[in-house]
Scaffold this motif. Structure first.
Motif, PDB file in Angstrom:
ATOM      1  N   PRO A 150      53.780  38.411  26.569  1.00 43.13           N
ATOM      2  CA  PRO A 150      53.894  37.051  26.036  1.00 43.13           C
ATOM      3  C   PRO A 150      53.241  36.035  26.966  1.00 43.13           C
ATOM      4  O   PRO A 150      53.350  36.147  28.194  1.00 43.13           O
ATOM      5  CB  PRO A 150      55.408  36.824  25.950  1.00 43.13           C
ATOM      6  N   VAL A 151      52.552  35.075  26.364  1.00 41.75           N
ATOM      7  CA  VAL A 151      51.859  34.038  27.130  1.00 41.75           C
ATOM      8  C   VAL A 151      52.422  32.677  26.721  1.00 41.75           C
ATOM      9  O   VAL A 151      52.444  32.335  25.531  1.00 41.75           O
ATOM     10  CB  VAL A 151      50.336  34.057  26.872  1.00 41.75           C
ATOM     11  N   VAL A 152      52.857  31.914  27.707  1.00 38.90           N
ATOM     12  CA  VAL A 152      53.437  30.595  27.451  1.00 38.90           C
ATOM     13  C   VAL A 152      52.509  29.532  28.036  1.00 38.90           C
ATOM     14  O   VAL A 152      52.139  29.606  29.219  1.00 38.90           O
ATOM     15  CB  VAL A 152      54.832  30.472  28.104  1.00 38.90           C
ATOM     16  N   ALA A 153      52.133  28.539  27.236  1.00 40.64           N
ATOM     17  CA  ALA A 153      51.380  27.389  27.747  1.00 40.64           C
ATOM     18  C   ALA A 153      52.392  26.293  28.088  1.00 40.64           C
ATOM     19  O   ALA A 153      53.222  25.935  27.254  1.00 40.64           O
ATOM     20  CB  ALA A 153      50.395  26.893  26.694  1.00 40.64           C
ATOM     21  N   VAL A 154      52.316  25.815  29.319  1.00 43.58           N
ATOM     22  CA  VAL A 154      53.222  24.751  29.779  1.00 43.58           C
ATOM     23  C   VAL A 154      52.370  23.492  29.914  1.00 43.58           C
ATOM     24  O   VAL A 154      51.534  23.378  30.802  1.00 43.58           O
ATOM     25  CB  VAL A 154      53.873  25.146  31.123  1.00 43.58           C
ATOM     26  N   ILE A 155      52.586  22.542  28.987  1.00 42.99           N
ATOM     27  CA  ILE A 155      51.614  21.464  28.776  1.00 42.99           C
ATOM     28  C   ILE A 155      52.191  20.139  29.252  1.00 42.99           C
ATOM     29  O   ILE A 155      53.124  19.599  28.655  1.00 42.99           O
ATOM     30  CB  ILE A 155      51.239  21.416  27.275  1.00 42.99           C
ATOM     31  N   ASN A 156      51.607  19.638  30.327  1.00 43.26           N
ATOM     32  CA  ASN A 156      52.180  18.462  30.992  1.00 43.26           C
ATOM     33  C   ASN A 156      51.480  17.153  30.610  1.00 43.26           C
ATOM     34  O   ASN A 156      52.076  16.088  30.736  1.00 43.26           O
ATOM     35  CB  ASN A 156      52.123  18.658  32.513  1.00 43.26           C
ATOM     36  N   LEU A 201      46.465  26.996  21.797  1.00 41.54           N
ATOM     37  CA  LEU A 201      46.710  27.603  20.479  1.00 41.54           C
ATOM     38  C   LEU A 201      46.585  29.124  20.520  1.00 41.54           C
ATOM     39  O   LEU A 201      47.121  29.817  19.653  1.00 41.54           O
ATOM     40  CB  LEU A 201      45.728  27.041  19.435  1.00 41.54           C
ATOM     41  N   ALA A 202      45.859  29.638  21.519  1.00 40.66           N
ATOM     42  CA  ALA A 202      45.706  31.091  21.669  1.00 40.66           C
ATOM     43  C   ALA A 202      46.904  31.707  22.403  1.00 40.66           C
ATOM     44  O   ALA A 202      47.007  32.926  22.497  1.00 40.66           O
ATOM     45  CB  ALA A 202      44.407  31.417  22.409  1.00 40.66           C
ATOM     46  N   CYS A 203      47.784  30.869  22.943  1.00 40.22           N
ATOM     47  CA  CYS A 203      48.984  31.361  23.626  1.00 40.22           C
ATOM     48  C   CYS A 203      50.077  31.635  22.585  1.00 40.22           C
ATOM     49  O   CYS A 203      49.991  31.193  21.449  1.00 40.22           O
ATOM     50  CB  CYS A 203      49.469  30.338  24.654  1.00 40.22           C
ATOM     51  N   ASP A 204      51.100  32.360  23.004  1.00 33.96           N
ATOM     52  CA  ASP A 204      52.157  32.712  22.043  1.00 33.96           C
ATOM     53  C   ASP A 204      53.116  31.560  21.802  1.00 33.96           C
ATOM     54  O   ASP A 204      53.580  31.339  20.682  1.00 33.96           O
ATOM     55  CB  ASP A 204      52.936  33.927  22.562  1.00 33.96           C
ATOM     56  N   ILE A 205      53.468  30.864  22.878  1.00 29.16           N
ATOM     57  CA  ILE A 205      54.457  29.790  22.795  1.00 29.16           C
ATOM     58  C   ILE A 205      53.931  28.611  23.606  1.00 29.16           C
ATOM     59  O   ILE A 205      53.370  28.809  24.695  1.00 29.16           O
ATOM     60  CB  ILE A 205      55.825  30.256  23.366  1.00 29.16           C
ATOM     61  N   ARG A 206      54.104  27.397  23.086  1.00 30.68           N
ATOM     62  CA  ARG A 206      53.705  26.189  23.806  1.00 30.68           C
ATOM     63  C   ARG A 206      54.943  25.338  24.025  1.00 30.68           C
ATOM     64  O   ARG A 206      55.681  25.077  23.061  1.00 30.68           O
ATOM     65  CB  ARG A 206      52.685  25.376  22.982  1.00 30.68           C
ATOM     66  N   LEU A 264      53.584  22.775  16.304  1.00 32.12           N
ATOM     67  CA  LEU A 264      52.570  23.250  17.253  1.00 32.12           C
ATOM     68  C   LEU A 264      53.160  23.548  18.625  1.00 32.12           C
ATOM     69  O   LEU A 264      52.593  24.339  19.380  1.00 32.12           O
ATOM     70  CB  LEU A 264      51.447  22.208  17.383  1.00 32.12           C
ATOM     71  N   VAL A 265      54.237  22.881  18.973  1.00 35.02           N
ATOM     72  CA  VAL A 265      54.916  23.191  20.237  1.00 35.02           C
ATOM     73  C   VAL A 265      56.376  23.541  19.926  1.00 35.02           C
ATOM     74  O   VAL A 265      56.970  23.030  18.982  1.00 35.02           O
ATOM     75  CB  VAL A 265      54.850  22.035  21.276  1.00 35.02           C
ATOM     76  N   ALA A 266      56.908  24.440  20.769  1.00 34.24           N
ATOM     77  CA  ALA A 266      58.262  24.952  20.521  1.00 34.24           C
ATOM     78  C   ALA A 266      59.325  23.975  20.989  1.00 34.24           C
ATOM     79  O   ALA A 266      60.402  23.899  20.403  1.00 34.24           O
ATOM     80  CB  ALA A 266      58.432  26.293  21.223  1.00 34.24           C
ATOM     81  N   SER A 267      59.032  23.240  22.067  1.00 33.59           N
ATOM     82  CA  SER A 267      60.016  22.289  22.587  1.00 33.59           C
ATOM     83  C   SER A 267      59.315  21.234  23.432  1.00 33.59           C
ATOM     84  O   SER A 267      58.208  21.461  23.949  1.00 33.59           O
ATOM     85  CB  SER A 267      61.088  23.015  23.416  1.00 33.59           C
ATOM     86  N   VAL A 268      59.976  20.081  23.549  1.00 38.04           N
ATOM     87  CA  VAL A 268      59.425  18.955  24.321  1.00 38.04           C
ATOM     88  C   VAL A 268      60.482  18.534  25.342  1.00 38.04           C
ATOM     89  O   VAL A 268      61.670  18.453  25.007  1.00 38.04           O
ATOM     90  CB  VAL A 268      59.078  17.768  23.391  1.00 38.04           C
TER      91      VAL A 268
END
Ligand code: COA
Length: 255
Positions: A94-100, A112-117, A173-177
């Motif tokens: 699993p790949v998680v993008a952590v977007i700051n 978008l190519a990651c599993d979870i954002r 598009l994102v799982a949580s904020v």
């Protein structure tokens, strides 16, 4: 680029804060190398991608590489990005993008190519390529259409305007904020949760989910049931069932 192994978590951090972590050829090579190293490291069960600094996840492909570039060069630029995105999307972990912060262009395509954002409240998402006289070339029109639908994809790509993290959450598009200071903790908690799960089954699950996006229902269900059956060859399946019946926490070994 930084590549770190922290227990079962493999962390990739794009480090070009002066260019808002824009992806140039060198960073893309390092990212690809990093993904391959973490995917083949048996200790690593979860990958995380993030951007260094307060302001950006990744503000897109490096625009300075576009100047003077012709269509043949564009194919090379797109191929470099595609190799990294495919490596993330197809790897069995699993790949998680952590977007700051800014998550734009190729950065958004990578996410978008990651599993979870998961994102900070300060994150902004957009595909602004049209404002540069081009369009997304890293699968952005395709992955966004499949993830959020054609209407959303058209609105975002045709206007090129960014959306907030809250709007990205509403669109699925994102799982949580999270508040910016709480994002690292949320990322760690998610990584720990994923790392405690049976890795072989997670890899098979990811493969089934990938097939579900592209294949017809019958083929995708066929692939899913094969992946399901394969898990019955693992010790982790025995452990999962026995731990449930013995009312204890399972310990999955990846065998
Ligand atoms: N490629 C190359 N350099 C980039 C970049 C990119 N995609 N995005 C930002 N940078 C650089 C800027 O050129 C600037 O460099 P400088 O300090 O040497 O002038 C630095 O990062 C900071 O960016 P700046 O534009 O000054 O910050 P800002 O807060 O005013 O604006 C953005 C932030 C994200 C809105 C703006 O940088 C931007 O629009 N970037 C391009 C986004 C884009 O179109 N991405 C898709 C590319 S296909």
């Amino acid at each position: 680029m930084a590549i770190e192994v922290d227990g079962a978590l493999g962390r990739l951090t794009v480090r070009r804060p002066n260019a808002l972590n824009a992806l140039n050829a060198a960073v893309l090579e390092q990212l690809l190398d990093g993904v391959e190293r973490l995917v083949t490291n048996p200790d690593v069960r979860v990958l995380q991608v993030s951007g260094e600094g307060e302001r950006a996840f990744i503000a897109g492909a490096d625009i300075s590489e576009f100047v003077g570039a012709r269509p043949a060069d564009a194919l090379v630029i797109a191929a470099r990005i595609k190799r990294v995105l495919d490596a993330l999307a197809r790897c069995p972990k699993p790949v998680v993008a952590v977007i700051n912060g800014f998550c734009l262009g190729g950065g958004f395509e990578l996410a978008l190519a990651c599993d979870i954002r998961i994102a900070s409240t300060k994150a902004q998402f957009g595909l602004p390529e049209i404002k540069l006289g081009i369009l997304p070339g890293g699968g952005g029109t395709v992955r966004l259409t499949k993830m959020a639908g054609s209407s959303v994809a058209r609105m975002l790509t045709m206007t090129g305007d960014p959306i907030s993290a809250a709007r990205a959450f509403e669109l699925g598009l994102v799982a949580s904020v999270h508040e910016p200071e709480q994002l690292p903790g949320a990322a760690r908690a998610l990584a720990e949760k994923l790392a405690a799960l049976p890795p072989f089954a997670l890899g098979q699950l990811k493969s089934s989910l990938n097939i579900a996006v592209d294949a017809d229902t019958e083929s995708a269900c066929h692939a899913e049931v094969k992946a399901f059956a394969l898990c019955y060859a693992t010790q982790d399946k025995e452990e999962g069932a026995r731990a449930f019946l013995e009312k204890r926490k399972p310990v999955f070994t990846g065998r």
